[in-house]
Design an enzyme around this catalytic site. Structure first.
Site, PDB file in Angstrom:
ATOM      1  N   GLY A  14       0.838  -1.196   0.000  1.00  0.00           N
ATOM      2  CA  GLY A  14       0.000   0.000   0.000  1.00  0.00           C
ATOM      3  C   GLY A  14       0.869   1.241   0.000  1.00  0.00           C
ATOM      4  O   GLY A  14       1.958   1.240  -0.577  1.00  0.00           O
ATOM      5  N   LYS A  20       3.455   2.708   9.798  1.00  0.00           N
ATOM      6  CA  LYS A  20       4.402   3.783  10.130  1.00  0.00           C
ATOM      7  C   LYS A  20       3.715   4.998  10.711  1.00  0.00           C
ATOM      8  O   LYS A  20       4.183   5.582  11.671  1.00  0.00           O
ATOM      9  CB  LYS A  20       5.207   4.170   8.888  1.00  0.00           C
ATOM     10  CG  LYS A  20       6.261   3.140   8.562  1.00  0.00           C
ATOM     11  CD  LYS A  20       7.150   3.568   7.393  1.00  0.00           C
ATOM     12  CE  LYS A  20       7.829   2.360   6.784  1.00  0.00           C
ATOM     13  NZ  LYS A  20       6.975   1.670   5.803  1.00  0.00           N
ATOM     14  N   THR A  26      -2.258  -2.514   7.664  1.00  0.00           N
ATOM     15  CA  THR A  26      -3.412  -2.978   6.882  1.00  0.00           C
ATOM     16  C   THR A  26      -2.899  -3.736   5.669  1.00  0.00           C
ATOM     17  O   THR A  26      -2.072  -3.230   4.918  1.00  0.00           O
ATOM     18  CB  THR A  26      -4.276  -1.797   6.415  1.00  0.00           C
ATOM     19  OG1 THR A  26      -3.473  -0.874   5.679  1.00  0.00           O
ATOM     20  CG2 THR A  26      -4.921  -1.092   7.599  1.00  0.00           C
ATOM     21  N   ASN A  28      -3.195  -4.702   2.297  1.00  0.00           N
ATOM     22  CA  ASN A  28      -3.981  -4.209   1.173  1.00  0.00           C
ATOM     23  C   ASN A  28      -4.213  -5.263   0.100  1.00  0.00           C
ATOM     24  O   ASN A  28      -3.336  -6.072  -0.200  1.00  0.00           O
ATOM     25  CB  ASN A  28      -3.290  -2.994   0.556  1.00  0.00           C
ATOM     26  CG  ASN A  28      -3.189  -1.828   1.532  1.00  0.00           C
ATOM     27  OD1 ASN A  28      -2.560  -1.950   2.569  1.00  0.00           O
ATOM     28  ND2 ASN A  28      -3.832  -0.736   1.213  1.00  0.00           N
ATOM     29  N   GLU A  78      -8.538  -1.902   3.068  1.00  0.00           N
ATOM     30  CA  GLU A  78      -7.486  -1.899   4.085  1.00  0.00           C
ATOM     31  C   GLU A  78      -7.853  -2.762   5.286  1.00  0.00           C
ATOM     32  O   GLU A  78      -8.324  -2.245   6.297  1.00  0.00           O
ATOM     33  CB  GLU A  78      -7.249  -0.459   4.576  1.00  0.00           C
ATOM     34  CG  GLU A  78      -7.066   0.572   3.479  1.00  0.00           C
ATOM     35  CD  GLU A  78      -5.640   1.064   3.364  1.00  0.00           C
ATOM     36  OE1 GLU A  78      -4.772   0.580   4.128  1.00  0.00           O
ATOM     37  OE2 GLU A  78      -5.395   1.911   2.512  1.00  0.00           O
ATOM     38  N   HIS A  83      -4.582  -9.632  15.080  1.00  0.00           N
ATOM     39  CA  HIS A  83      -3.647 -10.660  15.528  1.00  0.00           C
ATOM     40  C   HIS A  83      -2.231 -10.092  15.386  1.00  0.00           C
ATOM     41  O   HIS A  83      -1.969  -9.324  14.464  1.00  0.00           O
ATOM     42  CB  HIS A  83      -3.815 -11.909  14.646  1.00  0.00           C
ATOM     43  CG  HIS A  83      -2.898 -13.028  15.005  1.00  0.00           C
ATOM     44  ND1 HIS A  83      -3.181 -13.916  16.010  1.00  0.00           N
ATOM     45  CD2 HIS A  83      -1.695 -13.393  14.484  1.00  0.00           C
ATOM     46  CE1 HIS A  83      -2.192 -14.806  16.101  1.00  0.00           C
ATOM     47  NE2 HIS A  83      -1.281 -14.498  15.189  1.00  0.00           N
ATOM     48  N   ARG A 103     -19.526   1.560  10.544  1.00  0.00           N
ATOM     49  CA  ARG A 103     -19.799   3.002  10.442  1.00  0.00           C
ATOM     50  C   ARG A 103     -19.387   3.529   9.075  1.00  0.00           C
ATOM     51  O   ARG A 103     -18.570   2.913   8.387  1.00  0.00           O
ATOM     52  CB  ARG A 103     -19.038   3.778  11.530  1.00  0.00           C
ATOM     53  CG  ARG A 103     -17.529   3.659  11.363  1.00  0.00           C
ATOM     54  CD  ARG A 103     -16.767   4.509  12.363  1.00  0.00           C
ATOM     55  NE  ARG A 103     -15.331   4.295  12.291  1.00  0.00           N
ATOM     56  CZ  ARG A 103     -14.514   4.975  11.498  1.00  0.00           C
ATOM     57  NH1 ARG A 103     -14.987   5.907  10.686  1.00  0.00           N
ATOM     58  NH2 ARG A 103     -13.217   4.717  11.483  1.00  0.00           N
ATOM     59  N   PHE A 108     -11.351  13.089  10.328  1.00  0.00           N
ATOM     60  CA  PHE A 108     -10.997  13.288  11.722  1.00  0.00           C
ATOM     61  C   PHE A 108     -10.129  14.527  11.860  1.00  0.00           C
ATOM     62  O   PHE A 108      -9.316  14.815  10.989  1.00  0.00           O
ATOM     63  CB  PHE A 108     -10.257  12.047  12.260  1.00  0.00           C
ATOM     64  CG  PHE A 108     -11.171  10.858  12.408  1.00  0.00           C
ATOM     65  CD1 PHE A 108     -11.833  10.613  13.595  1.00  0.00           C
ATOM     66  CD2 PHE A 108     -11.406  10.014  11.332  1.00  0.00           C
ATOM     67  CE1 PHE A 108     -12.702   9.539  13.716  1.00  0.00           C
ATOM     68  CE2 PHE A 108     -12.273   8.934  11.448  1.00  0.00           C
ATOM     69  CZ  PHE A 108     -12.916   8.695  12.648  1.00  0.00           C
TER      70      PHE A 108
HETATM   71  P1  ADP Z   1       1.260  -1.140   3.245  1.00  0.00           P
HETATM   72  O1  ADP Z   1       0.994   0.292   3.019  1.00  0.00           O
HETATM   73  O2  ADP Z   1       2.283  -1.701   2.308  1.00  0.00           O
HETATM   74  O3  ADP Z   1      -0.013  -1.942   3.283  1.00  0.00           O
HETATM   75  P2  ADP Z   1       1.250  -1.238   6.123  1.00  0.00           P
HETATM   76  O4  ADP Z   1       2.027  -0.314   6.983  1.00  0.00           O
HETATM   77  O5  ADP Z   1      -0.234  -1.023   6.031  1.00  0.00           O
HETATM   78  O6  ADP Z   1       1.924  -1.226   4.702  1.00  0.00           O
HETATM   79  O7  ADP Z   1       1.552  -2.698   6.644  1.00  0.00           O
HETATM   80  C1  ADP Z   1       0.825  -3.755   6.095  1.00  0.00           C
HETATM   81  C2  ADP Z   1       1.615  -5.039   5.998  1.00  0.00           C
HETATM   82  O8  ADP Z   1       2.006  -5.470   7.304  1.00  0.00           O
HETATM   83  C3  ADP Z   1       0.740  -6.134   5.433  1.00  0.00           C
HETATM   84  O9  ADP Z   1       0.828  -6.198   4.018  1.00  0.00           O
HETATM   85  C4  ADP Z   1       1.310  -7.375   6.089  1.00  0.00           C
HETATM   86  O10 ADP Z   1       2.311  -7.933   5.261  1.00  0.00           O
HETATM   87  C5  ADP Z   1       1.916  -6.865   7.397  1.00  0.00           C
HETATM   88  N1  ADP Z   1       1.126  -7.148   8.611  1.00  0.00           N
HETATM   89  C6  ADP Z   1       1.672  -7.601   9.778  1.00  0.00           C
HETATM   90  N2  ADP Z   1       0.742  -7.745  10.723  1.00  0.00           N
HETATM   91  C7  ADP Z   1      -0.443  -7.385  10.183  1.00  0.00           C
HETATM   92  C8  ADP Z   1      -1.789  -7.327  10.689  1.00  0.00           C
HETATM   93  N3  ADP Z   1      -2.091  -7.682  11.944  1.00  0.00           N
HETATM   94  N4  ADP Z   1      -2.777  -6.906   9.852  1.00  0.00           N
HETATM   95  C9  ADP Z   1      -2.481  -6.554   8.588  1.00  0.00           C
HETATM   96  N5  ADP Z   1      -1.235  -6.572   8.051  1.00  0.00           N
HETATM   97  C10 ADP Z   1      -0.215  -6.989   8.829  1.00  0.00           C
HETATM   98 MG    MG Z   2      -1.649  -1.154   4.360  1.00  0.00          MG
END
Ligand code: ADP
Ligand code: MG
Length: 147
Positions: A14, A20, A26, A28, A78, A83, A103, A108
């Site tokens: 994503g 971060k 999330t 994606n 997203e 877990h 919702r 925000f």
């Molecule tokens: P991106 O913008 O690439 O989606 P994110 O900061 O949203 O980056 O982090 C998502 C990634 O983190 C997921 O693609 C997955 O590989 C990893 N991840 C680890 N734990 C979780 C979780 N509990 N729920 C969703 N993604 C998770």
């Molecule tokens: Mg994500």
């Protein structure tokens, strides 16, 4: 209650902002594969069950929409899996059974208020998914198809 719906695909990169900026990762999915089904569902926060091909089935809460806080120009999917994984799983097959709606999408006034609301959505999802009307979807064949 909503009519459950099902989507899945490989976890893609994503904007790198979930973990971060928000502290909420999330996983994606490629939204362009689901444009029809997405257009049939209102933007907002949903909950349901997530199947990860090599790991298992988990509760999840998910936002679908434009992320007004971030001014996205494309609709995104997203899902936050409720877990602790301790590692990424990009490229893995992720299957979702979306069974409930929490919702509508909202803007925000601050990042803190957005984060607090997402955590509350997570608690709502956790509880709701234990209710008999939602718990049974954990066994949806679609979620396990790739396992
Ligand atoms: P991106 O913008 O690439 O989606 P994110 O900061 O949203 O980056 O982090 C998502 C990634 O983190 C997921 O693609 C997955 O590989 C990893 N991840 C680890 N734990 C979780 C979780 N509990 N729920 C969703 N993604 C998770
Ligand atoms: Mg994500």
């Amino acid at each position: 209650p909503i009519e459950p719906w099902y989507i899945g695909g490989p976890v893609i990169k994503g904007f790198g902002r979930g973990s971060k900026v928000l502290g909420i990762p999330t996983a994606n999915l490629p939204a362009e594969n689901f444009s029809t089904i997405l257009s049939e569902h209102t933007s907002g926060v949903y909950f349901g069950w997530a199947g990860l091909s090599t790991r298992g089935i988990y509760k999840m809460v998910m936002s679908i929409g434009w992320n007004p806080y971030f001014d996205n120009t494309e609709k995104t999917i997203e899902p936050w899996l409720l877990h602790e994984f301790g590692e990424d799983f990009y490229g893995e097959e992720l299957r979702l059974a979306i069974v409930g709606y929490i919702r509508p999408e909202a803007n925000f006034p601050s990042l803190e208020s957005l984060i607090a609301r997402i955590h509350k959505d997570g608690r709502i999802a956790e509880k709701a998914l234990d209710l008999p009307i939602y718990a049974g979807y954990k066994d949806s064949p679609y979620l396990k198809n790739s396992m």
